[in-house]
Scaffold this motif. Structure first.
Motif, PDB file in Angstrom:
ATOM      1  N   VAL A  36      24.199  22.180  62.717  1.00  0.00           N
ATOM      2  CA  VAL A  36      22.753  22.917  63.227  1.00  0.00           C
ATOM      3  C   VAL A  36      22.363  21.910  64.666  1.00  0.00           C
ATOM      4  O   VAL A  36      21.915  23.016  65.363  1.00  0.00           O
ATOM      5  N   TRP A  37      22.257  20.801  64.482  1.00  0.00           N
ATOM      6  CA  TRP A  37      21.847  20.121  65.551  1.00  0.00           C
ATOM      7  C   TRP A  37      22.885  20.245  66.768  1.00  0.00           C
ATOM      8  O   TRP A  37      22.282  20.483  68.012  1.00  0.00           O
ATOM      9  N   ALA A  56      24.160  22.993  67.459  1.00  0.00           N
ATOM     10  CA  ALA A  56      24.038  24.244  68.248  1.00  0.00           C
ATOM     11  C   ALA A  56      22.581  24.011  68.896  1.00  0.00           C
ATOM     12  O   ALA A  56      22.257  24.883  70.060  1.00  0.00           O
ATOM     13  N   VAL A  57      21.612  23.508  68.222  1.00  0.00           N
ATOM     14  CA  VAL A  57      20.216  23.429  68.811  1.00  0.00           C
ATOM     15  C   VAL A  57      20.461  22.760  70.192  1.00  0.00           C
ATOM     16  O   VAL A  57      19.573  23.110  71.326  1.00  0.00           O
ATOM     17  N   GLU A  90      21.944  24.801  72.984  1.00  0.00           N
ATOM     18  CA  GLU A  90      21.131  25.859  73.501  1.00  0.00           C
ATOM     19  C   GLU A  90      19.807  24.857  74.544  1.00  0.00           C
ATOM     20  O   GLU A  90      19.623  25.771  75.479  1.00  0.00           O
ATOM     21  N   ILE A  91      19.277  23.999  73.976  1.00  0.00           N
ATOM     22  CA  ILE A  91      17.985  23.318  74.850  1.00  0.00           C
ATOM     23  C   ILE A  91      18.691  22.784  76.055  1.00  0.00           C
ATOM     24  O   ILE A  91      18.109  22.741  76.966  1.00  0.00           O
ATOM     25  N   GLU A 113      19.598  24.942  79.224  1.00  0.00           N
ATOM     26  CA  GLU A 113      18.730  25.253  80.164  1.00  0.00           C
ATOM     27  C   GLU A 113      18.480  24.003  81.365  1.00  0.00           C
ATOM     28  O   GLU A 113      18.087  24.376  82.535  1.00  0.00           O
ATOM     29  N   LYS A 114      18.549  22.864  80.528  1.00  0.00           N
ATOM     30  CA  LYS A 114      18.509  21.736  81.613  1.00  0.00           C
ATOM     31  C   LYS A 114      19.622  21.696  82.512  1.00  0.00           C
ATOM     32  O   LYS A 114      19.597  21.402  83.724  1.00  0.00           O
ATOM     33  N   ARG A 133      19.037  23.862  85.762  1.00  0.00           N
ATOM     34  CA  ARG A 133      17.985  23.323  86.665  1.00  0.00           C
ATOM     35  C   ARG A 133      18.731  23.120  88.195  1.00  0.00           C
ATOM     36  O   ARG A 133      18.095  23.445  89.047  1.00  0.00           O
ATOM     37  N   ARG A 141      16.020  33.182  82.941  1.00  0.00           N
ATOM     38  CA  ARG A 141      14.460  33.533  82.607  1.00  0.00           C
ATOM     39  C   ARG A 141      13.668  33.241  83.712  1.00  0.00           C
ATOM     40  O   ARG A 141      12.362  33.855  83.784  1.00  0.00           O
ATOM     41  N   LYS A 186       6.459  28.113  82.056  1.00  0.00           N
ATOM     42  CA  LYS A 186       7.389  28.959  81.084  1.00  0.00           C
ATOM     43  C   LYS A 186       6.673  29.934  80.218  1.00  0.00           C
ATOM     44  O   LYS A 186       7.411  30.404  79.415  1.00  0.00           O
ATOM     45  N   SER A 187       5.522  30.531  80.594  1.00  0.00           N
ATOM     46  CA  SER A 187       4.796  31.361  79.835  1.00  0.00           C
ATOM     47  C   SER A 187       5.405  32.625  80.214  1.00  0.00           C
ATOM     48  O   SER A 187       5.718  32.895  81.338  1.00  0.00           O
ATOM     49  N   HIS A 191      12.556  16.414  78.300  1.00  0.00           N
ATOM     50  CA  HIS A 191      14.025  16.569  78.087  1.00  0.00           C
ATOM     51  C   HIS A 191      15.145  15.581  77.721  1.00  0.00           C
ATOM     52  O   HIS A 191      16.174  15.393  78.001  1.00  0.00           O
ATOM     53  N   GLN A 196      14.319  14.111  71.651  1.00  0.00           N
ATOM     54  CA  GLN A 196      14.831  15.447  71.111  1.00  0.00           C
ATOM     55  C   GLN A 196      15.551  15.408  69.414  1.00  0.00           C
ATOM     56  O   GLN A 196      15.000  15.962  68.427  1.00  0.00           O
ATOM     57  N   TYR A 212      13.742  16.087  65.688  1.00  0.00           N
ATOM     58  CA  TYR A 212      14.483  16.993  64.869  1.00  0.00           C
ATOM     59  C   TYR A 212      14.785  16.350  63.700  1.00  0.00           C
ATOM     60  O   TYR A 212      14.592  16.809  62.552  1.00  0.00           O
ATOM     61  N   GLU A 268      19.938  27.752  57.082  1.00  0.00           N
ATOM     62  CA  GLU A 268      20.616  26.780  58.347  1.00  0.00           C
ATOM     63  C   GLU A 268      20.282  27.775  59.545  1.00  0.00           C
ATOM     64  O   GLU A 268      19.785  27.349  60.574  1.00  0.00           O
ATOM     65  N   GLN A 308      17.874  26.631  62.748  1.00  0.00           N
ATOM     66  CA  GLN A 308      18.511  26.488  64.226  1.00  0.00           C
ATOM     67  C   GLN A 308      17.622  27.306  64.905  1.00  0.00           C
ATOM     68  O   GLN A 308      17.227  26.671  65.936  1.00  0.00           O
ATOM     69  N   ILE A 348      15.118  25.536  68.049  1.00  0.00           N
ATOM     70  CA  ILE A 348      15.291  26.104  69.423  1.00  0.00           C
ATOM     71  C   ILE A 348      14.085  26.511  69.964  1.00  0.00           C
ATOM     72  O   ILE A 348      13.617  26.138  71.138  1.00  0.00           O
ATOM     73  N   PHE A 375      11.615  23.475  70.525  1.00  0.00           N
ATOM     74  CA  PHE A 375      11.835  22.804  72.084  1.00  0.00           C
ATOM     75  C   PHE A 375      11.459  23.517  73.110  1.00  0.00           C
ATOM     76  O   PHE A 375      10.910  23.094  74.132  1.00  0.00           O
ATOM     77  N   LYS A 376      11.800  25.061  72.958  1.00  0.00           N
ATOM     78  CA  LYS A 376      11.451  25.643  74.196  1.00  0.00           C
ATOM     79  C   LYS A 376       9.813  25.862  74.402  1.00  0.00           C
ATOM     80  O   LYS A 376       9.219  26.306  75.480  1.00  0.00           O
ATOM     81  N   HIS A 415       5.870  22.512  75.022  1.00  0.00           N
ATOM     82  CA  HIS A 415       4.698  22.526  75.973  1.00  0.00           C
ATOM     83  C   HIS A 415       3.446  23.141  75.634  1.00  0.00           C
ATOM     84  O   HIS A 415       2.382  22.936  76.057  1.00  0.00           O
ATOM     85  N   GLN A 416       3.382  24.162  74.847  1.00  0.00           N
ATOM     86  CA  GLN A 416       2.481  24.952  74.379  1.00  0.00           C
ATOM     87  C   GLN A 416       1.655  24.288  73.071  1.00  0.00           C
ATOM     88  O   GLN A 416       0.552  24.492  72.836  1.00  0.00           O
TER      89      GLN A 416
END
Lengths: 481, 186
Positions: free
Chosen positions: A25-26, A28-29, A32-33, A36-37, A40, A313, A382-383, B13, B18, B22, B44, B48, B52, B55-56, B59-60
């Motif tokens: 799970v971690w 995959a998370v 994904e995050i 994006e990094k 950049r 995005r 990011k909005s 980041h 992070q 988690y 799960e 997951q 995601i 973390f995305k 900032h909100q």
């Protein structure tokens, strides 16, 4: 037990409910995050590379405007070829005297022909080719200049130190006009011939350019064939993915001006260049210095359509087709309509309208451009609901028509119908847009600045005039079907 | 755990921050996801997707409330969306008044442990399960549930009452079975 006692017990029990998730799970998370990094860095370069290129281009244009190479290039251009004015040596008293002699000779009505400063040949390094060219031009009617000759013109027009000054069709008369203005110049009929010659030169250039374009197109086709298989395979893959293309319409309104720098207005667009200024006859004994009115900002608007491709995005590229109207205002005197002539043989008149210098009326100079804007768009926040987007890009523009006035400081008049020298314009543009949703469709609105990297005139006096636009831009992204 | 520092590091980041965030919340959030779904694998998946989103959209988070409550809200919304999108949950997700179950005002004593109770909740039809979790555990009002699920407030109330009654029946039976087993062993 009260009725909500059950809920309370359930809540307490459930608060203690927990499980340890599997490591996948971690993983995959994290993947994904971090995706994006990792994006950049290329996004940064993708966005700032055009900005760097633009800055470099602007620097190059500014730095090389006044350099000898740039002067040589200017003289190589067909317009100056038509004028057949070689770069003169620095002014000296001796030279001025000779120029006076030349003018005196030229003033005689029966001598409606080329004047060559061959008298100076003994003092200078001779240029056989330039002479040859001048003679050829003299003998050949301007309307029948062939390719070879035009090539020679180009060669001869490159100034070298000590070259002859060759002034053809120089039929200047400094006569007093009926109104008594001693500085009004009168158009000579030979100007028309020069224009005809120019037209031929242009067509010759155009045809050769056409061939070159055809060559490029052919090369492109060959390349296309060689990669067609891989492209087809790519297309197949892309078809399976959802489209990231978006279409939209855009518009904007604001003010425009003719600027010298990004934020500095041009006083006037002066048709006198260093090259032809030297060729111009010496000032009268009691010279009068004239100054023109200042160009003021005018209304401007643009409208068009564009296509946008989302790369991620937060980053997208867009290209479009716009009509852009620029205007600027200038105070002039009364309108005149008389036979004008250019003492420089550098201007290309298509009419005989002029405006006197003065403060009688406000003239609106208009420029109608067709532009192809290309820009990179970066979402700064990011909005997804209220995105802030920074747009930066270039636009290739073509001046379809213009009624701009160009100031002739020697005659102290504004010339209308002056043939626009630099019709092709490269503009740098930037905008800061804020997006919002309107009935499930996205609209963007924000301030926009646009500055012409290309000058309006081929001048080396450091003041070619650049189109400037500042206004409010609105874009509407059409809904996907 | 210094929440502000952790948040700032996550916003920069920083991978270690992070991971720490988690690990701090994953255990309890998987429990939440477990209650809303029918299998651990689905739980799960929701966890997951939820993290995601966390973390995305970190900032909100304005920092005024509890970070845990904010993450919990995201997890609930993720779970609801997951159940709505997955076809295998569609057959009993309807909120129409089809299955009539008795309504009970009983308040049985819960001698079940958390896992046993959660397993019973998971046996409820998906619509009941969702509304029960939202109201009884998360504390949403029926008005809020109605808005989130797009149903009438009354529907939420009636569905909850039936879910509650069904669950109480199962709990009573389960408790009775447990007691019988206990006596039998004695």
């Amino acid at each position: 037990m009260r009725e909500n006692e059950f809920e309370k017990q359930v809540r307490e029990k459930m608060d203690h409910l927990g499980f340890d998730p599997r490591d996948t799970v971690w993983t995959a998370v994290d993947k994904e995050i971090n995706k994006e990094k990792k994006r950049r860095i290329p996004l940064f370069w993708l966005f700032f590379l055009p900005a760097l290129l633009m800055a470099g281009g602007a620097y190059y244009l500014i730095e090389h405007k006044g350099s000898p190479d740039a002067i040589a290039k200017n003289l190589q251009q067909p317009e100056l070829n038509k004028n057949q004015i070689s770069q003169p040596e620095p002014k000296s008293e001796k030279k001025d005297k000779k120029t006076e002699e030349l003018i005196d000779k030229n003033i005689k009505p029966e001598e409606n022909s080329t004047i060559q400063t061959s008298q100076r040949n003994s003092q200078r390094k001779s240029s056989a080719e330039s002479k040859k060219s001048a003679v050829a031009n003299k003998k050949t009617p301007s309307g029948s200049i062939d390719k070879k000759q035009s090539g020679e013109y180009r060669q001869n027009s490159i100034p070298e130190k000590g070259d002859d000054i060759v002034i053809e069709n120089y039929n200047h008369k400094s006569t007093q006009s009926e109104t008594g203005n001693p500085n009004k110049n009168v158009l000579d009929s030979t100007a028309g011939k020069v224009i005809a010659g120019l037209a031929v030169n242009n067509s010759v250039l155009d045809s050769s350019a056409g061939k070159a374009i055809a060559g490029i197109t052919a090369n492109k086709n060959v390349k296309k064939d060689s990669v067609s298989e891989s492209a087809a395979a790519k297309n197949k893959n892309q078809k399976t993915k959802s489209s990231t293309w978006q279409f939209g319409i855009t518009g904007g309104a604001g003010i425009s001006n003719i600027n010298q720098g990004l934020f500095s207005s041009v006083k006037t667009l002066n048709i006198t260049t260093a090259a032809n200024a030297a060729a111009y006859p010496p000032a009268p004994a009691n010279p009068t210095t004239y100054s023109s009115s200042e160009i003021k900002p005018g209304f401007s608007f643009e409208t068009g359509a564009y296509v946008q491709r989302n790369l991620s995005r937060r980053i997208s590229l867009s290209a479009g087709l716009n009509y852009h109207y620029y205007s600027a205002k200038i105070k002039t005197g009364d309108k005149g309509n008389a036979a004008l002539y250019s003492p420089y043989n550098t201007t290309s008149f298509t009419g005989n309208t002029f405006y006197q210098n003065g403060n009688v009326q406000t003239f609106t100079e208009q420029y109608h451009l067709i532009e192809i804007p290309v820009s990179a768009n970066l979402q700064l926040n990011k909005s997804s609901r209220v995105p802030f987007i920074w747009e930066v890009g270039l636009s290739l523009g073509y001046i379809v028509s213009s009624n701009a006035l160009y100031y002739d400081p020697n005659a102290n008049i504004y010339i209308a119908n002056y043939q626009q020298p630099n019709r092709m314009q490269v503009n740098a543009a930037t905008a800061l847009m804020i997006g919002f949703h309107l009935h499930k469709n996205e609209m963007q609105v924000g301030p926009q600045l646009q500055y012409g990297l290309t000058g309006l005139l081929n001048t080396n006096d450091g003041n070619p005039g650049h189109l400037f636009y500042g206004g409010l831009k609105i874009s509407y992204i059409l809904p996907k079907k | 755990m210094d929440q502000n520092k952790l948040l700032n590091d996550c916003l920069r980041h920083k991978a270690s921050a992070q991971r720490e965030l988690y690990e701090h919340f994953a255990h309890s959030m998987l429990g939440l996801c477990y209650r809303y779904t029918k299998s651990m694998a689905d739980a799960e998946d929701v966890l997951q997707e939820g993290f995601i989103k966390v973390f995305k959209n970190l900032h909100q988070f304005n920092g005024t409330g509890e970070l845990g409550a904010w993450i919990r809200k995201i997890m609930v919304n993720t779970a609801i969306n997951y159940l709505k999108s997955e076809s295998r949950y569609q057959y009993d997700l309807s909120f129409a008044e089809k299955n009539l179950h008795p309504v009970s005002d009983d308040n049985p004593e819960l001698i079940l442990n958390a896992k046993e109770l959660a397993d019973l909740i998971r046996q409820l039809p998906t619509g009941y399960q969702m509304i029960f979790n939202m109201h009884a555990v998360e504390g949403y009002t029926h008005v809020e549930i109605g808005k989130i699920l797009g149903v009438h407030e009354g529907t939420s109330k009636s569905q909850y009452a039936r879910a509650r009654a069904l669950l109480i029946t199962w709990i009573s039976r389960n408790t009775l079975d447990n007691k019988t087993d206990m006596y039998a062993r004695k």
